[in-house]
Design a protein around this motif. Structure first.
Motif, short mmCIF file in Angstrom:
data_model
loop_
_atom_site.label_atom_id
_atom_site.label_comp_id
_atom_site.label_asym_id
_atom_site.label_seq_id
_atom_site.Cartn_x
_atom_site.Cartn_y
_atom_site.Cartn_z
N VAL A 138 0.90 -1.40 -0.14
CA VAL A 138 -0.71 0.11 -0.07
C VAL A 138 0.86 1.11 -0.43
CG1 VAL A 138 -0.14 0.05 2.80
CG2 VAL A 138 -2.05 0.99 1.05
N SER A 139 0.12 2.40 -0.37
CA SER A 139 1.19 4.15 -0.68
C SER A 139 0.38 5.06 -0.94
CB SER A 139 1.84 4.14 -2.15
OG SER A 139 2.26 4.59 -1.96
N ALA A 140 0.08 5.62 -0.32
CA ALA A 140 -0.81 6.57 -0.36
C ALA A 140 -1.06 7.30 -1.16
CB ALA A 140 -0.64 7.88 1.29
N LEU A 141 -0.16 7.48 -2.07
CA LEU A 141 0.15 8.56 -3.41
C LEU A 141 -0.96 7.25 -4.24
CD1 LEU A 141 0.88 9.93 -5.33
CD2 LEU A 141 3.06 8.28 -5.72
N THR A 142 -0.27 6.02 -4.18
CA THR A 142 -1.64 4.75 -5.55
C THR A 142 -3.19 4.86 -4.26
OG1 THR A 142 -0.38 2.63 -4.45
CG2 THR A 142 0.28 3.41 -5.97
N PHE A 143 -2.80 5.33 -3.58
CA PHE A 143 -4.64 4.82 -2.81
C PHE A 143 -4.63 6.76 -3.31
CE2 PHE A 143 -7.73 6.29 -0.18
CZ PHE A 143 -8.72 5.13 -0.49
N ALA A 144 -4.55 7.56 -3.01
CA ALA A 144 -4.90 8.74 -3.68
C ALA A 144 -5.77 8.57 -5.45
CB ALA A 144 -3.90 10.17 -3.17
N VAL A 145 -4.61 7.97 -6.04
CA VAL A 145 -4.17 7.89 -7.38
C VAL A 145 -5.78 7.25 -7.91
CG1 VAL A 145 -3.87 7.18 -9.36
CG2 VAL A 145 -2.22 8.34 -7.91
N ALA A 146 -5.70 5.93 -7.07
CA ALA A 146 -7.24 5.42 -7.63
C ALA A 146 -8.97 5.95 -7.22
CB ALA A 146 -7.05 3.75 -6.87
N ALA A 147 -8.73 7.06 -5.54
CA ALA A 147 -9.62 7.34 -5.09
C ALA A 147 -9.82 8.90 -5.41
CB ALA A 147 -9.34 7.27 -3.43
N SER A 148 -9.18 9.58 -6.51
CA SER A 148 -9.28 11.08 -6.66
C SER A 148 -10.50 11.67 -7.26
CB SER A 148 -8.09 11.27 -7.45
OG SER A 148 -8.08 10.80 -8.93
N GLY A 149 -11.07 10.49 -8.43
CA GLY A 149 -11.77 10.55 -9.32
C GLY A 149 -11.17 11.23 -10.40
N LEU A 150 -10.30 11.90 -10.34
CA LEU A 150 -9.64 12.56 -11.89
C LEU A 150 -9.12 11.84 -12.62
CD1 LEU A 150 -8.75 15.62 -9.82
CD2 LEU A 150 -10.33 15.86 -10.64
N PRO A 151 -8.66 12.15 -14.22
CA PRO A 151 -7.70 11.34 -14.53
C PRO A 151 -6.38 11.37 -14.54
CG PRO A 151 -9.00 13.13 -16.04
CD PRO A 151 -9.06 13.43 -14.15
N VAL A 152 -5.67 9.87 -14.55
CA VAL A 152 -4.83 9.53 -14.07
C VAL A 152 -4.41 8.26 -15.11
CG1 VAL A 152 -5.66 9.58 -12.07
CG2 VAL A 152 -6.04 7.83 -12.85
N ASP A 153 -4.70 8.34 -16.38
CA ASP A 153 -3.69 7.64 -17.60
C ASP A 153 -2.22 8.40 -17.20
OD1 ASP A 153 -4.94 10.18 -18.40
OD2 ASP A 153 -3.95 9.89 -20.41
N LYS A 154 -2.14 9.05 -16.87
CA LYS A 154 -0.35 10.13 -16.52
C LYS A 154 -1.22 10.84 -15.72
CE LYS A 154 -1.29 13.21 -20.23
NZ LYS A 154 -0.38 13.81 -21.73
N PHE A 155 -0.01 11.15 -14.77
CA PHE A 155 0.19 11.69 -13.28
C PHE A 155 1.37 12.34 -13.37
CE2 PHE A 155 -0.16 7.87 -11.71
CZ PHE A 155 0.58 8.16 -11.06
N SER A 156 1.02 13.57 -12.38
CA SER A 156 2.25 14.71 -11.52
C SER A 156 2.30 14.41 -10.47
CB SER A 156 3.10 15.51 -12.61
OG SER A 156 2.80 15.30 -13.54
N PHE A 157 3.43 14.41 -9.84
CA PHE A 157 3.72 13.78 -8.27
C PHE A 157 4.96 14.74 -7.19
CE2 PHE A 157 5.40 11.74 -3.98
CZ PHE A 157 4.30 12.41 -3.65
N TYR A 158 5.07 15.79 -6.70
CA TYR A 158 5.23 17.07 -6.30
C TYR A 158 5.62 16.83 -5.10
CZ TYR A 158 4.85 20.06 -10.57
OH TYR A 158 5.23 20.94 -11.82
N GLY A 159 5.28 15.28 -4.95
CA GLY A 159 5.82 15.44 -3.02
C GLY A 159 5.39 16.17 -2.40
#
Length: 263
Positions: A138-159
């Motif tokens: 598990v990762s807080a980032l990947t959880f958020a990617v799945a849960a956001s409801g926003l397009p995630v076919d590509k995304f950026s992570f800024y920490g």
């Protein structure tokens, strides 16, 4: 996925000269292990097995890791390895692996190296001919990617965004120029400020999702425009760990959704 980390030198790997994965000639190894971010049931059997086999468990937070080990009836030698002592500790951990010991590394929660310690250990292990075993989870980032409801076919992570206003404003302008969803971590003490900044710098109509306390008892996901969430949560006493997803290009999102609907 774009991850911003400062002052990290690039290292080329010579894969042909690498030994078997996770092992050196003496039988030692280094494992990078993901641990639960809230719900203790989220640990994987592989993670438990790797921790059980470890001679040394290096942990960002030894108290938290001690509780995790106790929950699985494991009693291990714990070594503190966090952002303030990581440079000194890593050499000792690599030396232990080279001498034949099995070293396991965990951050305080989630997957190491993602805005958490771990990179230096991986880099130094590779320099010494050790291919770390990566035990995913598990990762807080990947959880958020799945849960956001926003397009995630590509995304950026800024920490975490910079705290100083000038650098922070510059980072927000960079996010505003993105053509994809951006994920950031934020302290609860800066959440109200952040939502206002998103509305002011990126745009009041930017789509935002706030994922708070993922997998925990008080898990919460808020979705809306930057302006809506800033108004809705104004004066709120934020608590817990937050991941914020921002989709700045609203017109592009609506066009993409229209194309998908007509296909």
């Amino acid at each position: 996925m774009k991850i911003f980390q400062e002052n990290i030198p690039f290292m080329e790997e010579n894969k042909d000269s690498m030994p078997d994965k996770g092992k050196v000639s003496s039988g030692g190894s280094i494992s990078i292990i993901s641990t639960p971010i809230g719900n203790m049931k989220d640990i994987t059997p592989r993670a438990i097995e790797a921790l059980a086999q470890a001679d040394i468990v290096a942990a960002e937070d030894t108290r938290r890791t001690s509780n995790l080990l106790s929950a699985h009836n494991l009693h291990k030698k714990l070594v503190s390895c966090h952002i303030y002592n990581e440079h000194k500790t890593v050499a000792s951990l690599v030396a232990s692996a080279l001498s034949g010991q099995k070293v396991a590394f965990v951050s305080d929660a989630g997957t190491p190296c993602i805005s958490d310690p771990g990179f230096l250990l991986v880099r130094e292990a590779l320099k010494n001919g050790i291919e770390p075993q990566i035990i995913p989870g598990v990762s807080a980032l990947t959880f958020a990617v799945a849960a956001s409801g926003l397009p995630v076919d590509k995304f950026s992570f800024y920490g975490f965004l910079p705290v100083k206003q000038g650098r922070r404003h510059k980072a927000l302008l960079e996010i505003a120029a993105e053509n994809k969803t951006v994920f950031i971590f934020e302290s609860p003490f800066r959440m109200e400020k952040l939502l206002k900044e998103i509305a002011e710098v990126i745009g009041k109509d930017a789509k935002v999702a706030v994922i708070r306390e993922a997998t925990k008892l008080h898990e919460e996901i808020l979705r809306g425009t930057a302006e809506e969430l800033a108004q809705k949560t104004s004066g709120r006493n934020w608590k817990g760990e937050c991941v914020v997803a921002i989709y700045p290009d609203v017109e592009k999102q609506e066009t993409t959704e229209h194309i998908e609907d007509t296909e």
